[in-house]
Design a protein around this motif. Sequence first.
Motif, PDB file in Angstrom:
ATOM      1  N   TYR A  52      -7.329  -0.602 -10.847  1.00  0.00           N
ATOM      2  CA  TYR A  52      -8.102   0.725 -10.791  1.00  0.00           C
ATOM      3  C   TYR A  52      -8.858   1.946 -10.292  1.00  0.00           C
ATOM      4  O   TYR A  52      -8.516   2.696 -10.265  1.00  0.00           O
ATOM      5  N   PHE A  53      -9.953   0.680  -9.979  1.00  0.00           N
ATOM      6  CA  PHE A  53     -10.895   2.040  -8.483  1.00  0.00           C
ATOM      7  C   PHE A  53     -10.524   1.726  -7.860  1.00  0.00           C
ATOM      8  O   PHE A  53     -10.737   3.210  -7.001  1.00  0.00           O
ATOM      9  N   GLU A  54      -9.492   1.431  -6.770  1.00  0.00           N
ATOM     10  CA  GLU A  54      -8.534   1.269  -6.262  1.00  0.00           C
ATOM     11  C   GLU A  54      -7.833   2.940  -5.950  1.00  0.00           C
ATOM     12  O   GLU A  54      -7.850   3.172  -5.028  1.00  0.00           O
ATOM     13  N   ARG A  55      -7.002   2.871  -7.094  1.00  0.00           N
ATOM     14  CA  ARG A  55      -6.105   3.346  -7.258  1.00  0.00           C
ATOM     15  C   ARG A  55      -6.239   5.308  -8.052  1.00  0.00           C
ATOM     16  O   ARG A  55      -5.301   5.644  -8.359  1.00  0.00           O
ATOM     17  N   ARG A  56      -6.869   4.349  -9.080  1.00  0.00           N
ATOM     18  CA  ARG A  56      -7.474   5.633 -10.010  1.00  0.00           C
ATOM     19  C   ARG A  56      -5.979   5.930 -11.146  1.00  0.00           C
ATOM     20  O   ARG A  56      -6.121   6.806 -11.498  1.00  0.00           O
ATOM     21  N   GLN A  57      -5.060   5.401 -11.554  1.00  0.00           N
ATOM     22  CA  GLN A  57      -4.509   5.430 -11.950  1.00  0.00           C
ATOM     23  C   GLN A  57      -4.336   4.391 -13.403  1.00  0.00           C
ATOM     24  O   GLN A  57      -4.803   3.300 -14.051  1.00  0.00           O
ATOM     25  N   MET A  58      -3.768   5.381 -14.307  1.00  0.00           N
ATOM     26  CA  MET A  58      -4.034   4.761 -16.235  1.00  0.00           C
ATOM     27  C   MET A  58      -3.020   3.955 -16.588  1.00  0.00           C
ATOM     28  O   MET A  58      -3.425   3.160 -16.637  1.00  0.00           O
ATOM     29  N   ARG A  59      -2.383   3.611 -15.570  1.00  0.00           N
ATOM     30  CA  ARG A  59      -1.763   2.773 -16.249  1.00  0.00           C
ATOM     31  C   ARG A  59      -2.295   1.164 -15.503  1.00  0.00           C
ATOM     32  O   ARG A  59      -2.156  -0.151 -16.242  1.00  0.00           O
ATOM     33  N   TYR A  60      -2.802   0.830 -15.161  1.00  0.00           N
ATOM     34  CA  TYR A  60      -3.984  -0.034 -14.561  1.00  0.00           C
ATOM     35  C   TYR A  60      -4.741   0.055 -15.387  1.00  0.00           C
ATOM     36  O   TYR A  60      -5.566  -1.686 -16.371  1.00  0.00           O
ATOM     37  N   ALA A  61      -5.414   0.506 -16.625  1.00  0.00           N
ATOM     38  CA  ALA A  61      -6.099   0.775 -17.710  1.00  0.00           C
ATOM     39  C   ALA A  61      -5.494   0.253 -18.696  1.00  0.00           C
ATOM     40  O   ALA A  61      -6.125  -0.297 -19.413  1.00  0.00           O
ATOM     41  N   LEU A  62      -4.446   0.628 -18.749  1.00  0.00           N
ATOM     42  CA  LEU A  62      -3.366   0.163 -19.719  1.00  0.00           C
ATOM     43  C   LEU A  62      -3.178  -1.343 -19.645  1.00  0.00           C
ATOM     44  O   LEU A  62      -3.126  -2.440 -20.494  1.00  0.00           O
ATOM     45  N   ILE A  63      -2.974  -2.015 -18.672  1.00  0.00           N
ATOM     46  CA  ILE A  63      -2.565  -3.443 -18.234  1.00  0.00           C
ATOM     47  C   ILE A  63      -4.000  -4.045 -18.029  1.00  0.00           C
ATOM     48  O   ILE A  63      -3.701  -5.145 -18.901  1.00  0.00           O
ATOM     49  N   ALA A  64      -4.829  -3.556 -17.560  1.00  0.00           N
ATOM     50  CA  ALA A  64      -5.837  -3.943 -18.048  1.00  0.00           C
ATOM     51  C   ALA A  64      -6.303  -4.015 -19.365  1.00  0.00           C
ATOM     52  O   ALA A  64      -6.980  -5.561 -20.646  1.00  0.00           O
ATOM     53  N   GLY A  65      -6.489  -3.338 -20.437  1.00  0.00           N
ATOM     54  CA  GLY A  65      -5.851  -2.925 -22.086  1.00  0.00           C
ATOM     55  C   GLY A  65      -5.306  -4.448 -22.686  1.00  0.00           C
ATOM     56  O   GLY A  65      -5.580  -4.715 -23.750  1.00  0.00           O
ATOM     57  N   PHE A 117     -20.663  -2.940 -14.410  1.00  0.00           N
ATOM     58  CA  PHE A 117     -21.799  -2.049 -14.459  1.00  0.00           C
ATOM     59  C   PHE A 117     -22.917  -1.428 -13.089  1.00  0.00           C
ATOM     60  O   PHE A 117     -23.653  -0.621 -13.567  1.00  0.00           O
ATOM     61  N   TYR A 118     -23.103  -2.681 -13.080  1.00  0.00           N
ATOM     62  CA  TYR A 118     -23.473  -3.207 -11.791  1.00  0.00           C
ATOM     63  C   TYR A 118     -23.368  -2.124 -10.669  1.00  0.00           C
ATOM     64  O   TYR A 118     -23.853  -1.761  -9.888  1.00  0.00           O
ATOM     65  N   LEU A 119     -22.423  -2.228 -10.458  1.00  0.00           N
ATOM     66  CA  LEU A 119     -21.443  -1.975  -9.676  1.00  0.00           C
ATOM     67  C   LEU A 119     -21.169  -0.234  -9.722  1.00  0.00           C
ATOM     68  O   LEU A 119     -21.876   0.455  -8.341  1.00  0.00           O
ATOM     69  N   VAL A 120     -21.023   0.103 -10.593  1.00  0.00           N
ATOM     70  CA  VAL A 120     -21.103   1.575 -11.070  1.00  0.00           C
ATOM     71  C   VAL A 120     -22.188   2.157 -11.220  1.00  0.00           C
ATOM     72  O   VAL A 120     -22.656   3.290 -10.318  1.00  0.00           O
ATOM     73  N   TRP A 121     -23.855   1.767 -11.272  1.00  0.00           N
ATOM     74  CA  TRP A 121     -24.617   2.021 -11.474  1.00  0.00           C
ATOM     75  C   TRP A 121     -25.348   2.083  -9.861  1.00  0.00           C
ATOM     76  O   TRP A 121     -26.490   3.291  -9.684  1.00  0.00           O
ATOM     77  N   THR A 122     -25.016   1.005  -8.688  1.00  0.00           N
ATOM     78  CA  THR A 122     -25.128   1.599  -7.853  1.00  0.00           C
ATOM     79  C   THR A 122     -24.939   2.182  -7.319  1.00  0.00           C
ATOM     80  O   THR A 122     -24.342   2.132  -5.847  1.00  0.00           O
ATOM     81  N   GLY A 123     -24.093   2.417  -7.260  1.00  0.00           N
ATOM     82  CA  GLY A 123     -22.738   3.621  -6.437  1.00  0.00           C
ATOM     83  C   GLY A 123     -21.822   3.168  -5.673  1.00  0.00           C
ATOM     84  O   GLY A 123     -20.699   3.355  -4.995  1.00  0.00           O
ATOM     85  N   LYS A 124     -21.677   2.000  -5.980  1.00  0.00           N
ATOM     86  CA  LYS A 124     -20.618   0.725  -5.351  1.00  0.00           C
ATOM     87  C   LYS A 124     -19.149   0.936  -5.622  1.00  0.00           C
ATOM     88  O   LYS A 124     -18.473   0.810  -4.728  1.00  0.00           O
ATOM     89  N   VAL A 125     -19.466   1.491  -7.074  1.00  0.00           N
ATOM     90  CA  VAL A 125     -18.091   1.452  -7.824  1.00  0.00           C
ATOM     91  C   VAL A 125     -18.559   3.050  -8.588  1.00  0.00           C
ATOM     92  O   VAL A 125     -19.324   3.497  -8.474  1.00  0.00           O
ATOM     93  N   GLN A 126     -16.765   3.935  -8.573  1.00  0.00           N
ATOM     94  CA  GLN A 126     -17.228   5.224  -8.524  1.00  0.00           C
ATOM     95  C   GLN A 126     -16.327   5.505  -9.934  1.00  0.00           C
ATOM     96  O   GLN A 126     -15.459   5.344  -9.838  1.00  0.00           O
ATOM     97  N   LEU A 127     -16.629   5.998 -11.268  1.00  0.00           N
ATOM     98  CA  LEU A 127     -15.486   6.364 -11.869  1.00  0.00           C
ATOM     99  C   LEU A 127     -15.099   7.480 -11.679  1.00  0.00           C
ATOM    100  O   LEU A 127     -15.278   8.581 -11.334  1.00  0.00           O
ATOM    101  N   PRO A 128     -13.859   7.401 -12.078  1.00  0.00           N
ATOM    102  CA  PRO A 128     -12.308   8.866 -11.737  1.00  0.00           C
ATOM    103  C   PRO A 128     -12.642  10.326 -13.097  1.00  0.00           C
ATOM    104  O   PRO A 128     -13.532   9.071 -14.077  1.00  0.00           O
ATOM    105  N   THR A 129     -13.183  10.719 -12.783  1.00  0.00           N
ATOM    106  CA  THR A 129     -12.914  11.967 -13.536  1.00  0.00           C
ATOM    107  C   THR A 129     -12.442  11.986 -14.949  1.00  0.00           C
ATOM    108  O   THR A 129     -12.969  12.376 -15.782  1.00  0.00           O
ATOM    109  N   HIS A 130     -11.148  11.091 -15.275  1.00  0.00           N
ATOM    110  CA  HIS A 130     -10.450  10.990 -16.283  1.00  0.00           C
ATOM    111  C   HIS A 130     -10.808   9.904 -17.084  1.00  0.00           C
ATOM    112  O   HIS A 130      -9.849   8.753 -17.274  1.00  0.00           O
ATOM    113  N   TRP A 131     -11.743   8.529 -16.670  1.00  0.00           N
ATOM    114  CA  TRP A 131     -12.145   7.685 -17.014  1.00  0.00           C
ATOM    115  C   TRP A 131     -12.249   7.551 -18.782  1.00  0.00           C
ATOM    116  O   TRP A 131     -11.850   6.142 -18.998  1.00  0.00           O
ATOM    117  N   ILE A 132     -12.793   8.531 -19.000  1.00  0.00           N
ATOM    118  CA  ILE A 132     -12.932   8.777 -20.513  1.00  0.00           C
ATOM    119  C   ILE A 132     -11.440   8.430 -21.570  1.00  0.00           C
ATOM    120  O   ILE A 132     -11.213   7.344 -21.841  1.00  0.00           O
TER     121      ILE A 132
END
Length: 559
Positions: free
Chosen positions: A158-171, A196-211
Amino acid sequence: MKAAVFTTRFRERLSFEGIFLLILLATIILRFYFLDLKLFHHDEAIHAWFSYRLLTEGIYSYDPMYHGPFLYYATAGFFSLLGDSDLVGRFFPALLGTLLVTLVYPIYKLGYLDRKQTLIAALFLAVSPNMVYFSRFLRNDIFIAFFTMLLLVALLYYFERRQMRYALIAGAAIGLGMSAKENMPIIILIFGVYLFYLVWTGKVQLPTHWIRDLVLGVLVAFGITVAFYSSFGAHPEIALTWWIQAIEHWISMHQMQRLGGPPYFYILLFILYEVPILILAAVGVLQFVDIRGILSRWRERRISHAGTWGIGDDAENREEAPPAVEPLPVEQTPGFRDRLREILSGTGKIRPVDRQKEFARFAIFWMLLSLAAYAYIGEKVPWLILHQLLPMIFVAVYAMTTRKAVIAVAASVFLIAMTFHVAFTPADINEPIVQVQNSEELRGVFAEIDAADRVAIATENYWPLPWYYRGDNASKLSYYSQKVSEATIYGGDFDMVITHDGNTYPTLDGYVKETSRLNYWFSYDENKERLFEYYFLRDGNMGSRNIEVFTRVPAGTTA
């Protein structure tokens, strides 16, 4: 010339993918070969029986004592397709235990593992005694291990491809895991904190459509969980209360410590069965923190300090201090609110990350928290080692040099030997991994039951009989769940009577008595004076629960 051609062709065929496929083939064989070699474990028989009742009578309602509903619906589904048997009951755990190994490959494809790490991790998962044993075992824990890996792969993609389908698989992985067993929240919490650690430290970025993706993933997880716990609408009230029942039950189990043990209980199991992985994981942690580098820098500082100030620390012996250097301008660090705004909006700079090192950091975090969690939890049972072993394998393959890989492959001989011992010995074994295993001596009792017309079960210790005598065969067994009067026995005209040896009849006129082992377990008390010897011989006395079998003597024969 021919030898050189042969060597070249062998190397070509023995590619990375070829070796991975060979490991996968070994995985399949170890999981599926002679899957019904041993009788069902006590818990397996109960799980299979509940699944059979769900299939034949449509009866199921969640009880936290027997964990989540996923196992029962999945097993009932396989029973309906392939028939109800020991082999079919273990088919789905073996399948997921196999697929667990395949999920290492996509982690490699994303660059979080190199080739050596991938092959050794797959090898360890394939031949680990606990991974093999509990992949051939109708319990929920191999399901949780698989859904954990599926969740991990889905999040990485999901964080590599930023595609919704991986969020659905995670769910879906979360929902199915929550429907399988109540320890899935431990995994979710560990993964969530590190994310949370990865996002806060900037090692991972949330996609714009993450919500949007988060909401959809949560809806999938929630929908799956509600569907299973409500028995697909048959018990809607359970969908609201199952989590309360689970918390209350497992708090009471933790306090009671019905199956208790010391905090280091699982470390002992690692030493018994997974010692190469345990040692390599410890080495991996030391390599990650670079203990050699730390010691080297500490020595250099001491030498430098002694050389600069001298023994007497006199002003004459001091070196002149270097001239002051003008500090470089420091980039302004955003405040808490600004940083939070950047995170939520999916903006801000992304820090460059060494993927393999970051994955190792995560695996160490995952491993240590899992070890701590299960050391604390009062219920100590061998199958919970899977949730600590899984991250430990990824820690063990960190910094996998050729030399370390050769050591790992050589050490796998120990794992393979233990796997064949615990999973493929067609007899009772004196091992803690079995917990309370039904004895192979029962096969002789089953043969006698098959030859009888009427059998009285005058004890509460009767599992796994309801599973092995189900359907049309169930009518020949009468369950009293306790010792009954001899008048009841004679009046019932029973060919056989089965009792517990601690509450039985001295004799029964017209019957011959034999004692058989019902189930057995490793007994620490029986072996505590010879633990070193036991480690190498794996013999000694076992604890057991025995039954006495009274078989009626044919008319005209003297008992």
